[in-house]
Enzyme design. Structure first.
Site, PDB file in Angstrom:
ATOM      1  N   ARG A 116     -14.259  24.934   0.129  1.00  0.00           N
ATOM      2  CA  ARG A 116     -15.507  24.576   0.291  1.00  0.00           C
ATOM      3  C   ARG A 116     -16.869  26.071   0.532  1.00  0.00           C
ATOM      4  NH1 ARG A 116     -11.420  24.050   3.415  1.00  0.00           N
ATOM      5  NH2 ARG A 116     -10.809  25.835   1.992  1.00  0.00           N
ATOM      6  N   THR A 117     -16.391  26.639  -0.511  1.00  0.00           N
ATOM      7  CA  THR A 117     -17.723  27.767  -0.691  1.00  0.00           C
ATOM      8  C   THR A 117     -18.739  26.714  -1.735  1.00  0.00           C
ATOM      9  OG1 THR A 117     -16.618  29.625  -0.562  1.00  0.00           O
ATOM     10  CG2 THR A 117     -18.516  29.765  -1.381  1.00  0.00           C
ATOM     11  N   LYS A 124     -12.735  31.689 -23.748  1.00  0.00           N
ATOM     12  CA  LYS A 124     -12.947  32.285 -25.378  1.00  0.00           C
ATOM     13  C   LYS A 124     -13.118  34.162 -25.197  1.00  0.00           C
ATOM     14  CE  LYS A 124     -14.602  28.339 -26.349  1.00  0.00           C
ATOM     15  NZ  LYS A 124     -16.500  27.436 -26.019  1.00  0.00           N
ATOM     16  N   HIS A 162     -17.441  38.814   1.079  1.00  0.00           N
ATOM     17  CA  HIS A 162     -18.343  37.162   1.208  1.00  0.00           C
ATOM     18  C   HIS A 162     -18.772  36.821   2.051  1.00  0.00           C
ATOM     19  CE1 HIS A 162     -17.689  33.706   0.679  1.00  0.00           C
ATOM     20  NE2 HIS A 162     -16.402  32.562   0.977  1.00  0.00           N
ATOM     21  N   ARG A 172     -18.554  33.015  -8.328  1.00  0.00           N
ATOM     22  CA  ARG A 172     -17.445  33.439  -7.404  1.00  0.00           C
ATOM     23  C   ARG A 172     -16.266  34.357  -8.880  1.00  0.00           C
ATOM     24  NH1 ARG A 172     -13.219  30.948  -3.214  1.00  0.00           N
ATOM     25  NH2 ARG A 172     -14.891  31.416  -2.113  1.00  0.00           N
TER      26      ARG A 172
END
Ligand code: CP
Length: 307
Positions: A51-52, A80, A129, A101
């Protein structure tokens, strides 16, 4: 430069303005279809999302802008050994705004210190959030017609659930919101929320373990899943994951105008048998997430003088 890391980075007035803008976007989509033309949103997702990330990307496209980014740490140079700081420094020279995120709490805050463009926290560990909170507030406003004066039950994993922590921080600033915290003892809200937020601000709250017992008194029920990815011990997760399952028998105990919210993804905690109940708001809530992110991107680019 204004970033959005914690819901309290926005004043109540700023939140109200973003929600009003989202409502105007819903009613007048064409008016906003080119307002971000030529601008780029980067989505840096070091942790999974449906969703986000996709609603951020859809939001920018519907504002006439473009998107770039990655959907997992595995597909970036983090594999890396590149640091978050270096990643953000580089991407901020490619994009006008970044939604990020990360599984580590505080990573977006750190990113905001080195970024040349605004950073939006799209979820950091079990911490915050804030754009889910804007989504939840827009949903409450649309479903209830107001942001204050109700009893809200927060149910499930209140320890690791970042959406719950952010929502509490935002809702305590509105008048007359009473909180019922429904969780197993092992998944109670962190102590700082009790002492620093509820008690310091004289907010009415209670902690209970039975959902059935409190169903009749709730105006809003915010269900959450048990956050498997934050557990150290698989056995604890298995023991706790199905503590609460909202089904038709529990819905019979509820008010006729209850609103059931869930940030999604859902696992077992809401039976699919109530999806068609008009009180189930969670799919409408997911759509609200796109509109509120449109309002947020547009506002942040304007406030930072980029459009
Ligand atoms: N609500 C939410 O954050 O969903 P995603 O993890 O799918 O983005």
């Amino acid at each position: 430069m204004k970033h959005l890391i914690d819901p309290t980075d926005l004043s109540v007035q700023e939140i109200d303005d973003i929600l009003d803008l989202a409502l105007d976007i819903i009613d007048n989509k064409e008016k906003y279809s080119e307002v971000c033309k030529g601008k780029k949103l980067a989505t840096l997702f070091f942790e999974p999302s449906t969703r986000t990330r996709l609603s951020f990307e859809a939001a920018m496209m519907e504002l006439g802008g473009n998107v770039l980014g990655f959907s997992s740490a595995d597909s970036s140079s983090a594999t890396k050994g590149e640091s978050v700081g270096d990643t953000v420094r580089v991407v901020s020279s490619y994009a006008d705004i970044i939604a990020m995120r990360h599984p580590k709490e505080g990573a977006p805050m750190y990113a905001s210190m080195v970024s040349g463009v605004p950073i939006i926290n799209a979820g950091d560990g079990g911490h915050n959030h804030p754009t889910q909170t804007l989504t939840d507030l827009l949903t409450i406003k649309r479903e209830k017609g107001r942001l204050g004066n109700y009893t809200i039950g927060l149910c499930g994993d209140l320890k690791f659930g970042r959406t719950v922590h952010s929502l509490i921080k935002a809702l305590v600033r509105y008048e007359g919101v009473k909180f019922v915290l429904i969780s197993p003892n092992e998944l109670r809200v962190p102590d700082y929320i009790i002492t620093e937020i509820f008690e310091k601000n004289n907010i009415e709250y209670k902690e209970v373990t039975s959902l059935e017992e409190v169903m009749p008194e709730l105006d809003i029920l915010y269900m959450t899943r048990v956050q498997k990815e934050r557990f150290f011990n698989e056995a604890d997760y298995v023991r706790l994951k199905d503590t609460y399952i909202l089904d038709k028998s529990k819905m019979k105990l509820a008010k006729p105008d209850l609103s059931v919210l869930h940030p999604l993804p859902r696992v077992n905690e809401i039976s699919t048998s109530i999806d068609e109940d008009p009180r189930a708001c969670y799919f409408r809530q997911a759509l609200n997430g796109k509109y509120v992110r449109m309002a947020l991107i547009y506002t942040m680019l304007k406030d930072n003088g980029q459009i």
